[in-house]
Each structure stands twice: as structure tokens, then as C-alpha cells.
Design an enzyme around this catalytic site. Structure first.
Site, mmCIF file in Angstrom:
data_model
loop_
_atom_site.group_PDB
_atom_site.id
_atom_site.type_symbol
_atom_site.label_atom_id
_atom_site.label_comp_id
_atom_site.label_asym_id
_atom_site.label_seq_id
_atom_site.Cartn_x
_atom_site.Cartn_y
_atom_site.Cartn_z
ATOM 1 N N CYS A 52 0.829 -1.213 0.000
ATOM 2 C CA CYS A 52 0.000 0.000 0.000
ATOM 3 C C CYS A 52 0.862 1.262 0.000
ATOM 4 C CB CYS A 52 -0.903 0.030 1.234
ATOM 5 S SG CYS A 52 -2.087 -1.324 1.294
ATOM 6 N N HIS A 100 19.040 0.497 1.887
ATOM 7 C CA HIS A 100 17.608 0.792 1.788
ATOM 8 C C HIS A 100 16.780 -0.468 2.006
ATOM 9 C CE1 HIS A 100 13.984 2.914 0.455
ATOM 10 N NE2 HIS A 100 13.674 1.772 -0.151
#
Length: 430
Positions: A52, A100
Site C-alpha cells: 500500500c 535501503h
């Protein structure tokens, strides 16, 4: 002799507005986009994550600029404009991409720091990549390492121990009052979204039963079915208070639905067994004076917000520890990548030295295939030992960090010193 580069391209809730993320969401699942990425000849390995809050593509390649552009055009350029693409898509290469990914897996890059859901989403995406065979030696190693980094962060810090959502804060308070929640009964009054989320958390904690009271009985029935519970009408509220332990109220009524004087006789009938009220409604459903009764605990939305804010501060402290773990693991993985970069040179150097040693031995002792088994075994050991001693200084030079000389320069020096590129060319010509 350089290795493949690791590249990560993506958008997330920090960099990109929801209106743009919606355009990039993979509504049809992973299969089609993974197949499309497989058509790009610039990519060696590739992996795709869609949630999402983020869409990210992780891949390995030789030509970073060309591969980046092809992926950007395929995955992002068809849905958003060139200016949006430039503004919102972040790009990480090699150790930055590794860091990351570790931050994402450890939930330090999540909207709610410390939430556990993202790790499951990463693993699900990895299952899709392995199903189509798009994740190879490097990405398999990197993704498995990201899973272990996340586990280490969870084990060595308390980043997930403090509730930072309203619904989970309610559960945390309930545990402080009752201790273990197994065997407790929960009453949902109304069917607001936060009440549902709180009920989900409570069910995971092992509560015995969920009862739903709602003005619309059918809505109560539908919601109760989700938790294998039962539905009652709102008129039965006082009767239910005698049987349950935790009440979560979110009706959206214009006034109070329960007064202090309604609860007082209930507590007598309960023989003062504790009763915990959570009032998530705005305006409030429950009379604040209820909290004055013995063994009755009432928390409203402001109380829950205060818990959340205190816990966010605690998670921020734990995030500092988590970042240190990620920095450590990033360095370890960087060394693994560096060793991969030097591996072709090491293999070639060993092969060249062994070839030369073997040739000199055969000049003196004769060909190995004419010797008996014991002689051959002894000479093979000698060749291996001499080869190891000859190449050791070079291997030590390659594998030891030197602040003044980077690994690419050290590899170049070894290749020039041992004439590896010349030796390779000579063998190809012969």
C-alpha cells in the site's frame, strides 16, 4: 572484471503522494510485471515489491544507466509523467540499495516504525520472484540477508514492543490491567474501523469471545462472523456488561450511551471483577465519571493518543539501535560483494600459478599420468602447497582493507604484476 551492480528504484509514502502511488500500484499482482521485467535484456536478476505504501524494483545489471532507464520506462513511465518520475522515484545503487532494503525489512522505513507486516510482504514478494526464477545468486543472498537483519533488529531491540497505533494502544492498556488476555471476553459496541482493528489485535492475544452490539443487527452479525463471535442488539448492552471484561465503544452516537449510574449496579452483580472500557468514539459514547467506580477503567481517544505519542518516542530510541545494526550488516554485505569482485582475479591467479608449478614439476619428474598412485598423490599435494604459498601475499593484499588504495586499484595492480590479462590472451591464442 567488475561484478554486476545492484540497483533499487522505487516510490513510497515518504517521497510520493497517494494520488501518484495509486497509479503505480500493481492491482493485478506480481506475475505480469515480473514477466515484463524478464523481457529486459539489460537485467541479470530482478525482484519486485508492491505494498500500500511502496512500489520498488530491485535488480542487478552491468550497464546501470541503461538498465535504470529501461526499468523506469516499463514500471513507472507509462503511469506518470516524466516530471513526476524525476521528482518522486528514488534511485539507489550498490551499498545504498543494500542499506535501503535492510531499512525496509527492519521496518525503519515504514509509515509506522517497528510494524511487523512489511517483513511478511517482502517474503511474499520473494516467493513470487523465486517462482519465476528471476532472483539469482546475488539477490537470493541479499534478500535472505535482509530477512536475517530484520530478525536481528527484532531480537536485539524493542522496536516492536511499544504500541504506536490507536487500536494496538488499547490492547496494550488491556494487558496492563488484566495481564494475560487469554480467556477474556470482548464486547464491541458499534462497528467503527478502529474498534475492528482493536478487536483483531485482541483476538490475536487469545481472547475467549467477541460479542458485537450494533444498532443495525445485520451489521453486528456480519462483523461477529469475522471473529467467530456472536451478535446482540444495542438494547442488550447492560446485560452483556455482566458477562464481558473489555468493552470497545465507537457508535458515532450524538450523545452518551452509557452513564455512571448504569454501570454501578453492574459492578455489584460482577462482585467487582475488573471492567475495562475503551471509548474510541468522537463525540464520546461513555460518561467520563464511569472511571470513578472501583475496579472500572475507562480510557478515551485522548488517553490512547497520549500512549501512542509516548511509545513513538520509545520506538525512536530503539530505532537508533536498529540503525547501528543495519550499518554493521551493510558493511558485512559490502565486504561479501567486494570479495565477489576480486574472485575472478583470485581464481585466475591460482590457476595460472598452479599451471606454472605443475609444468616445472613435470619438467623434472615427468608427466603425472605416468606415475603410480602414491607418487601422483604426493606431487599433487606439493603442487597445491607451493601454489598456496605463492599466491598468499597477493590474496592477503586483495582482501585486506587499505584506506589509501581501493579494491579496484588493488585488483588492477595484481593483474598487472602477474600479467594475468597477458597470460589470458596468450592462452586464448594458443
Amino acid at each position: 572484471m567488475s561484478r554486476d551492480a545492484i540497483v533499487l528504484l522505487g516510490v513510497n509514502h515518504k517521497t510520493t503522494p497517494l494520488a501518484v502511488r495509486e497509479k503505480l500500484a500493481l492491482s493485478a499482482g506480481y506475475d505480469e510485471p515480473l514477466q515484463a521485467l524478464g523481457q529486459l535484456e539489460e537485467l541479470r536478476e530482478y525482484y519486485l515489491l508492491s505494498t500500500c505504501n511502496r512500489v520498488e524494483v530491485l535488480f542487478t545489471c552491468r550497464d546501470v544507466d541503461r538498465a535504470q532507464q529501461r526499468v523506469l520506462d516499463l514500471m513507472f513511465g507509462r503511469a506518470i509523467t516524466a516530471s513526476e518520475l524525476e521528482q518522486y522515484v528514488y534511485r539507489h545503487v550498490n551499498v545504498d540499495a543494500v542499506e535501503h532494503l535492510f531499512l525496509v525489512a527492519a521496518s525503519l522505513d515504514s509509515m509506522i516504525v517497528g510494524e511487523a507486516q512489511i517483513l511478511g510482504q517482502l517474503k511474499e514478494a520473494y516467493r513470487h520472484a523465486t517462482k519465476v526464477g528471476s532472483s539469482g545468486f546475488i539477490l537470493n543472498k541479499l534478500l535472505h540477508k535482509s530477512f536475517s537483519v530484520a530478525k536481528r533488529v527484532r531480537t536485539e531491540t524493542r522496536i516492536g514492543a511499544h504500541a504506536v497505533s490507536i487500536s494496538y494502544a488499547a490492547v496494550e492498556l488491556a494487558r496492563k490491567i488484566f495481564g494475560e488476555l487469554a480467556g477474556k471476553k470482548v464486547l464491541l459496541v458499534g462497528a467503527g474501523e478502529m474498534a475492528e482493528l482493536a478487536a483483531e489485535h485482541l483476538v490475536r492475544q487469545g481472547v475467549a469471545e467477541v460479542v458485537v452490539a450494533n444498532r443495525t443487527l445485520q451489521r453486528a452479525v456480519n462483523l461477529a462472523r469475522c471473529y467467530n463471535g456472536r451478535a446482540v442488539s444495542l438494547e442488550e448492552l447492560l446485560d452483556q456488561l455482566q458477562q464481558v471484561d473489555i468493552i470497545i465503544s465507537s457508535t458515532g452516537a450524538s450523545g452518551l450511551i452509557l452513564q455512571k449510574e448504569d454501570v454501578r449496579p453492574v459492578m455489584r452483580d460482577r462482585r467487582n471483577r475488573p471492567l475495562f472500557f475503551i471509548d474510541i468514539a468522537v463525540p464520546r459514547d461513555l460518561d467520563p465519571a464511569i472511571n470513578d467506580l472501583d475496579n472500572v477503567f475507562l480510557y478515551d481517544i485522548d488517553d490512547l493518543h497520549n500512549v501512542v505519542e509516548m511509545n513513538k518516542s520509545e520506538r525512536d530510541k530503539e530505532a537508533v539501535k536498529a540503525q547501528r545494526i543495519i550499518d554493521e550488516e551493510k558493511l558485512k554485505f559490502g565486504k561479501w560483494l567486494a570479495n565477489m569482485e576480486s574472485t575472478p582475479t583470485i581464481v585466475q591467479l591460482r590457476a595460472m600459478v598452479e599451471h606454472q608449478v605443475r609444468a616445472e614439476v613435470e619438467k623434472t619428474m615427468g608427466r603425472f599420468d605416468t606415475m603410480d598412485g602414491q607418487q601422483r598423490q604426493g606431487l599433487e599435494k606439493m603442487v597445491a602447497a607451493i601454489t598456496g604459498k605463492v599466491v598468499f601475499p597477493a590474496l592477503h593484499y586483495l582482501k585486506t582493507d587499505r584506506h589509501c588504495t581501493g579494491l579496484p586499484e588493488r585488483i588492477k595492480a595484481i593483474r598487472e604484476l602477474y600479467l594475468l590479462d597477458t597470460a589470458s590472451s596468450d592462452r586464448e591464442e594458443s
